[in-house]
Design an enzyme around this catalytic site. Sequence first.
Site, short mmCIF file in Angstrom:
data_model
loop_
_atom_site.label_atom_id
_atom_site.label_comp_id
_atom_site.label_asym_id
_atom_site.label_seq_id
_atom_site.Cartn_x
_atom_site.Cartn_y
_atom_site.Cartn_z
N SER A 139 0.85 -1.21 0.00
CA SER A 139 0.00 0.00 0.00
C SER A 139 0.87 1.25 0.00
CB SER A 139 -0.89 0.00 1.24
OG SER A 139 -1.67 -1.18 1.27
N GLY A 140 0.29 2.34 -0.46
CA GLY A 140 1.03 3.61 -0.48
C GLY A 140 1.23 4.10 -1.91
N THR A 154 4.26 4.33 -3.64
CA THR A 154 5.30 3.64 -4.45
C THR A 154 4.73 2.42 -5.15
OG1 THR A 154 6.94 4.42 -2.86
CG2 THR A 154 7.63 2.67 -4.37
N ASP A 180 6.32 -4.05 -1.36
CA ASP A 180 5.64 -3.01 -0.61
C ASP A 180 6.57 -1.83 -0.36
OD1 ASP A 180 3.46 -3.28 2.37
OD2 ASP A 180 3.80 -1.65 0.94
N ALA A 188 7.78 1.53 2.27
CA ALA A 188 8.14 1.65 3.70
C ALA A 188 8.30 3.13 4.03
CB ALA A 188 9.43 0.90 4.01
N LYS A 206 6.71 0.82 9.02
CA LYS A 206 5.62 0.89 8.04
C LYS A 206 4.35 1.30 8.75
CE LYS A 206 5.04 -2.24 4.97
NZ LYS A 206 4.71 -1.10 4.04
N GLY A 260 2.73 4.37 7.60
CA GLY A 260 2.47 5.79 7.31
C GLY A 260 1.11 5.97 6.67
N GLU A 305 -0.70 -5.38 5.77
CA GLU A 305 0.60 -5.49 5.10
C GLU A 305 1.46 -6.54 5.78
OE1 GLU A 305 1.81 -1.41 5.47
OE2 GLU A 305 1.49 -1.03 3.33
N LYS A 314 13.81 7.32 2.37
CA LYS A 314 13.42 6.31 3.36
C LYS A 314 14.61 5.53 3.92
CE LYS A 314 9.18 7.39 2.25
NZ LYS A 314 8.11 6.46 1.93
O1 DER Z 1 1.72 2.59 5.08
C1 DER Z 1 2.63 1.90 4.62
O2 DER Z 1 3.24 0.99 5.25
C2 DER Z 1 3.10 2.21 3.22
O3 DER Z 1 3.73 1.11 2.62
C3 DER Z 1 4.05 3.36 3.31
O4 DER Z 1 4.91 3.14 4.33
C4 DER Z 1 4.84 3.63 2.05
O5 DER Z 1 4.35 4.78 1.58
P1 DER Z 1 4.87 5.48 0.23
O6 DER Z 1 5.14 4.37 -0.77
O7 DER Z 1 3.71 6.33 -0.15
O8 DER Z 1 6.11 6.24 0.58
#
Ligand code: DER
Length: 266
Positions: free
Chosen positions: A30-31, A33, A105, A107, A118, A120, A127, A145
């Site tokens: 998720s997120g 990236t 994923d 981070a 993780k 955010g 996850e 990161k």
């Molecule tokens: O919430 C999470 O764990 C997401 O993977 C996050 O940490 C990564 O967010 P980004 O890809 O928007 O930087």
Amino acid sequence: MSLTDSKRLAAYKAVDTHLNSATRIIGIGSGSTVVFVVERIVQRGNVKKNKLDGKNENSNQVLEELDLAQCVFVPTSFQSRQLIIDNGLNLGEIDQYQEIDITIDGADEVDENLNAIKGGGACHLREKVVAESSKKFIIAADYTKKSTVLGEKWIQGIPIEVIPFCYSLVLNSLRLLGCQNLNLRMGKNKAGPIITDNGNFVIDAYFGKLDGQQFLGSDKFMFINSPSEVLKRIKLLTGVVEVGLFVGMAEIAYFGEDDGHSVSIL
Ligand code: DER
């Protein structure tokens, strides 16, 4: 070089390095990236049409075409579920596929031992479930990161998913563990606290740099501030559902650098 470009670089490198024609069950994180992870997977679904000329632009890697019709994609949040559906990929749920070939994923921060913060995006419970069910867990992230120790750059705190009924009790318990920098994560376009996909709250708790050099906690329960010890102590608190510390889980991490073309690997 924008942050978005560096996310794309990392995502493409992770997909091109680890996904091949034999890969079948893929966990999607998720997120922001992972949007580029899915973008690259779709491109790899038709190498010729997408004129990838069989070569990854960052290396001499030969890119195999992915037979996406034979692949199933397992989401880690409502967002990643929507990403899978919107890109016409086969959706699978974790209770159907407990043995996932690979999960990619993002981070919020990664230390030099591949431990990660993780959550955010408040998705860390699902996850972690999907990552733990994966033979390979791969991180793709932008250059901001990468840290030596956790807590060095990500000072927003360790995301902790908690039961709404007893969040104030968890806040008190976290103070006893030695954390003074705590907050209940509030919505931006929503009055009140954010609610996770699982109907819970998130507390962000900053324990400083998790460099294993200091003792935390009250006299009776002192412990060292390493990622593994902090994870254990928080996870044991009544009312905590899951902690955004992924300790010893990632096999490798890719960071898109800010020079526009290189990817560093941890
Ligand atoms: O919430 C999470 O764990 C997401 O993977 C996050 O940490 C990564 O967010 P980004 O890809 O928007 O930087």
